[in-house]
Design an enzyme around this catalytic site. Structure first.
Site, short mmCIF file in Angstrom:
data_model
loop_
_atom_site.label_atom_id
_atom_site.label_comp_id
_atom_site.label_asym_id
_atom_site.label_seq_id
_atom_site.Cartn_x
_atom_site.Cartn_y
_atom_site.Cartn_z
N HIS A 146 -7.86 -2.39 1.54
CA HIS A 146 -7.16 -3.55 0.96
C HIS A 146 -6.26 -4.22 2.00
O HIS A 146 -5.97 -5.40 1.89
CB HIS A 146 -6.34 -3.12 -0.26
CG HIS A 146 -7.18 -2.93 -1.48
ND1 HIS A 146 -7.66 -3.98 -2.24
CD2 HIS A 146 -7.68 -1.81 -2.06
CE1 HIS A 146 -8.38 -3.52 -3.24
NE2 HIS A 146 -8.42 -2.19 -3.16
N GLN A 177 0.84 -1.20 0.00
CA GLN A 177 0.00 0.00 0.00
C GLN A 177 0.88 1.26 0.00
O GLN A 177 0.56 2.24 -0.68
CB GLN A 177 -0.94 -0.01 1.22
CG GLN A 177 -1.97 1.10 1.21
CD GLN A 177 -2.96 0.97 0.05
OE1 GLN A 177 -3.26 -0.14 -0.40
NE2 GLN A 177 -3.47 2.08 -0.45
N ASP A 215 -10.62 -5.26 -5.96
CA ASP A 215 -10.84 -4.47 -7.16
C ASP A 215 -11.17 -5.47 -8.26
O ASP A 215 -10.41 -6.42 -8.48
CB ASP A 215 -9.58 -3.69 -7.54
CG ASP A 215 -9.28 -2.57 -6.55
OD1 ASP A 215 -10.21 -2.16 -5.82
OD2 ASP A 215 -8.12 -2.13 -6.49
N GLU A 239 -15.12 4.90 -7.55
CA GLU A 239 -14.34 3.74 -7.99
C GLU A 239 -15.31 2.61 -8.28
O GLU A 239 -15.68 1.86 -7.38
CB GLU A 239 -13.35 3.29 -6.91
CG GLU A 239 -12.14 4.18 -6.76
CD GLU A 239 -11.04 3.52 -5.93
OE1 GLU A 239 -11.17 2.36 -5.51
OE2 GLU A 239 -10.02 4.20 -5.69
N TRP A 292 -14.91 -0.14 -9.52
CA TRP A 292 -14.31 -1.48 -9.45
C TRP A 292 -14.05 -1.95 -8.03
O TRP A 292 -13.77 -3.11 -7.80
CB TRP A 292 -12.97 -1.46 -10.21
CG TRP A 292 -12.04 -0.39 -9.71
CD1 TRP A 292 -11.22 -0.46 -8.63
CD2 TRP A 292 -11.88 0.93 -10.25
NE1 TRP A 292 -10.55 0.73 -8.47
CE2 TRP A 292 -10.93 1.60 -9.45
CE3 TRP A 292 -12.44 1.60 -11.35
CZ2 TRP A 292 -10.53 2.92 -9.70
CZ3 TRP A 292 -12.04 2.91 -11.59
CH2 TRP A 292 -11.09 3.55 -10.78
N HIS A 293 -14.14 -1.05 -7.04
CA HIS A 293 -13.75 -1.40 -5.68
C HIS A 293 -14.97 -1.88 -4.87
O HIS A 293 -15.89 -1.10 -4.61
CB HIS A 293 -13.09 -0.20 -5.00
CG HIS A 293 -12.62 -0.47 -3.59
ND1 HIS A 293 -11.28 -0.56 -3.25
CD2 HIS A 293 -13.30 -0.67 -2.44
CE1 HIS A 293 -11.17 -0.80 -1.95
NE2 HIS A 293 -12.40 -0.86 -1.43
ZN LIG Z 1 -9.56 -0.93 -4.36
#
Ligand SMILES: [Zn+2]
Length: 229
Positions: A147, A126, A154, A200, A202-203
């Site tokens: 995460h 990260q 994702d 986001e 995708w998250h």
């Molecule tokens: Zn993410």
């Protein structure tokens, strides 16, 4: 024993049996009705805690770092069970099965190119992402990323770029259906002030089915969910 006494005893036995049956049926009916009348989508205390403690609804964002004594989750490798960007992609153990179910349902819906691009990240990973990111509105500082809990993934489509993912079939299907499998679209458009992160598509964050349903039905992000009374 006279026939009259025997008959009276038989009547008492039958009555006792009938009473017990009625009690049992009533208890069953009450249990069933209690289930029916539970507010739809309301996470019960048991759902919130479940076997995972409060881990699955742990709020991690710019204002809420992971606790200093945070224990990294038990991790499960996803390779071989769902499509992944690399063999090293892992998630917290409680996320693996719901994620497999989500991806299987997506596949059934015709989304055959969906894959998990990112799962658990170590603090070092990260930190590297944070340092490399030019646009930091999409990345959390180390110690502040979901995460690092192993509860976030994702998702991506092999033929769709990040910029188009939200409007793609995959992005729309996930936004409509992920909650059924316990996942929430964690950074939706219009909630940037609350989440601190740009949209986001995708998250996705695993929070468990009851919480995901509540968030979906009421249009809440996790920040709002954990703050509600
Ligand atoms: Zn993410």
């Amino acid at each position: 024993m006279t026939i009259g006494v025997r008959a009276a005893r038989r009547v008492r036995q039958v009555r006792a049996l009938a009473c017990l049956t009625i009690l049992a049926v009533t208890a069953l009916a009450m249990t069933w009705l209690a289930g029916l009348w539970a507010p739809a989508g309301e996470a019960s205390g048991q759902d919130k805690n479940n076997k995972n403690g409060l881990r699955t609804v742990l709020l991690v964002n710019a204002d809420h770092p992971l606790p200093d004594d945070y224990q990294p989750p038990k991790l499960v490798k996803l390779a071989g069970t769902v499509a992944v960007s690399g063999s090293g992609v892992t998630v917290a153990s409680e996320v693996a099965e719901p994620l497999r179910n989500l991806v299987a349902a997506a596949k059934k819906a015709g989304l055959t190119r969906l894959y998990v691009a990112s799962g658990y990240r170590t603090p070092a990973e990260q930190r590297r992402l944070w340092q490399q990111a030019e646009d930091k509105s999409y990345v959390q500082r180390p110690g502040h990323s979901e995460h690092q809990t192993g509860l976030a993934v994702d998702l991506a489509d092999l033929r769709v770029g990040d910029g188009e993912f939200g409007d793609s079939r995959a992005g729309r299907w996930l936004a409509d259906n992920a909650w059924r499998y316990g996942f929430v679209l964690r950074y939706p458009p219009g909630k940037e002030k609350l989440t601190g992160i740009s949209y986001e598509p995708w998250h996705y964050r695993y929070v468990g089915r009851a919480v995901a349903r509540t968030c979906h039905d009421r249009g809440l992000v996790l920040e709002e969910y954990v703050m509600q009374p």
